[in-house]
Design an enzyme around this catalytic site. Sequence first.
Site, PDB file in Angstrom:
ATOM      1  N   CYS A 194       9.444 -42.822  12.690  1.00  0.00           N
ATOM      2  CA  CYS A 194       9.880 -42.011  13.820  1.00  0.00           C
ATOM      3  C   CYS A 194      10.209 -40.609  13.314  1.00  0.00           C
ATOM      4  O   CYS A 194      10.934 -40.455  12.319  1.00  0.00           O
ATOM      5  CB  CYS A 194      11.104 -42.633  14.481  1.00  0.00           C
ATOM      6  SG  CYS A 194      11.839 -41.609  15.776  1.00  0.00           S
ATOM      7  N   ASP A 207       8.340 -47.463  12.683  1.00  0.00           N
ATOM      8  CA  ASP A 207       7.699 -47.843  13.938  1.00  0.00           C
ATOM      9  C   ASP A 207       6.514 -48.735  13.580  1.00  0.00           C
ATOM     10  O   ASP A 207       5.808 -48.484  12.601  1.00  0.00           O
ATOM     11  CB  ASP A 207       7.197 -46.608  14.699  1.00  0.00           C
ATOM     12  CG  ASP A 207       8.320 -45.816  15.341  1.00  0.00           C
ATOM     13  OD1 ASP A 207       9.295 -46.429  15.813  1.00  0.00           O
ATOM     14  OD2 ASP A 207       8.214 -44.571  15.383  1.00  0.00           O
ATOM     15  N   VAL A 210     -17.730 -46.191   8.504  1.00  0.00           N
ATOM     16  CA  VAL A 210     -16.592 -45.926   7.637  1.00  0.00           C
ATOM     17  C   VAL A 210     -16.448 -47.096   6.667  1.00  0.00           C
ATOM     18  O   VAL A 210     -16.602 -48.264   7.049  1.00  0.00           O
ATOM     19  CB  VAL A 210     -15.290 -45.680   8.437  1.00  0.00           C
ATOM     20  CG1 VAL A 210     -14.840 -46.917   9.184  1.00  0.00           C
ATOM     21  CG2 VAL A 210     -14.167 -45.165   7.537  1.00  0.00           C
ATOM     22  N   GLU A 211     -16.201 -46.786   5.420  1.00  0.00           N
ATOM     23  CA  GLU A 211     -16.001 -47.824   4.411  1.00  0.00           C
ATOM     24  C   GLU A 211     -14.599 -48.399   4.608  1.00  0.00           C
ATOM     25  O   GLU A 211     -13.626 -47.660   4.694  1.00  0.00           O
ATOM     26  CB  GLU A 211     -16.196 -47.203   3.014  1.00  0.00           C
ATOM     27  CG  GLU A 211     -16.259 -48.208   1.894  1.00  0.00           C
ATOM     28  CD  GLU A 211     -14.890 -48.661   1.458  1.00  0.00           C
ATOM     29  OE1 GLU A 211     -14.680 -49.892   1.360  1.00  0.00           O
ATOM     30  OE2 GLU A 211     -14.028 -47.796   1.223  1.00  0.00           O
ATOM     31  N   SER A 212     -14.489 -49.719   4.702  1.00  0.00           N
ATOM     32  CA  SER A 212     -13.246 -50.362   5.139  1.00  0.00           C
ATOM     33  C   SER A 212     -12.068 -50.175   4.176  1.00  0.00           C
ATOM     34  O   SER A 212     -10.930 -50.052   4.623  1.00  0.00           O
ATOM     35  CB  SER A 212     -13.462 -51.841   5.420  1.00  0.00           C
ATOM     36  OG  SER A 212     -13.899 -52.513   4.262  1.00  0.00           O
ATOM     37  N   HIS A 232       4.271 -41.768  18.476  1.00  0.00           N
ATOM     38  CA  HIS A 232       3.204 -42.753  18.687  1.00  0.00           C
ATOM     39  C   HIS A 232       1.924 -42.103  19.196  1.00  0.00           C
ATOM     40  O   HIS A 232       0.825 -42.422  18.733  1.00  0.00           O
ATOM     41  CB  HIS A 232       3.641 -43.820  19.695  1.00  0.00           C
ATOM     42  CG  HIS A 232       4.880 -44.566  19.335  1.00  0.00           C
ATOM     43  ND1 HIS A 232       5.315 -44.749  18.049  1.00  0.00           N
ATOM     44  CD2 HIS A 232       5.779 -45.201  20.117  1.00  0.00           C
ATOM     45  CE1 HIS A 232       6.421 -45.456  18.046  1.00  0.00           C
ATOM     46  NE2 HIS A 232       6.732 -45.746  19.306  1.00  0.00           N
TER      47      HIS A 232
END
Length: 163
Positions: free
Chosen positions: A61, A68, A83-85, A102
Amino acid sequence: METTPKNTADRAPKSGGPAFLGKDTPLPASPEEAVLDYVPNPRSGSLYLVRFAAPEFTSLCPVTDQPDFAHLVIDYAPDETIVESKSLKLFLGSFRNHNGFHEDVTVGIGQRLFDEMRPKWLRIGGYWYPRGGIPIDVFWQSAAPPADLWLPDQGVAPYRGRG
């Protein structure tokens, strides 16, 4: 929140392959320092959906420095790259000590992936657990999904408390 690294020239796949696979890689200190790897799409030209779920995502936060927690679901239809994980895991992990609302965190992750990877389409759902008694769910997508894309529900139930 600025989640784009300082050197974002062309994010085309590196000819030497992914930078993190098979290596002991420390967690980046911040999202700005995290590098996302992209590799050629092995099914370029096909319309399909890729889903990543991060059910234990954390950030801080920006007001209280308290943690959070969220369940993130990232869906995308690849174009020329994916995208490479492992690099995605390290990028998401770099938020553990990052302060952000958030909304900023969720949308920033989606926009960075979209801007760098250049998929046909991307969406992110951030299902944030309550703090202060209010759950906050944040959704972002790059545009309307492609017409023939199979798009399953993200599968995260709304927060019900003890009910």
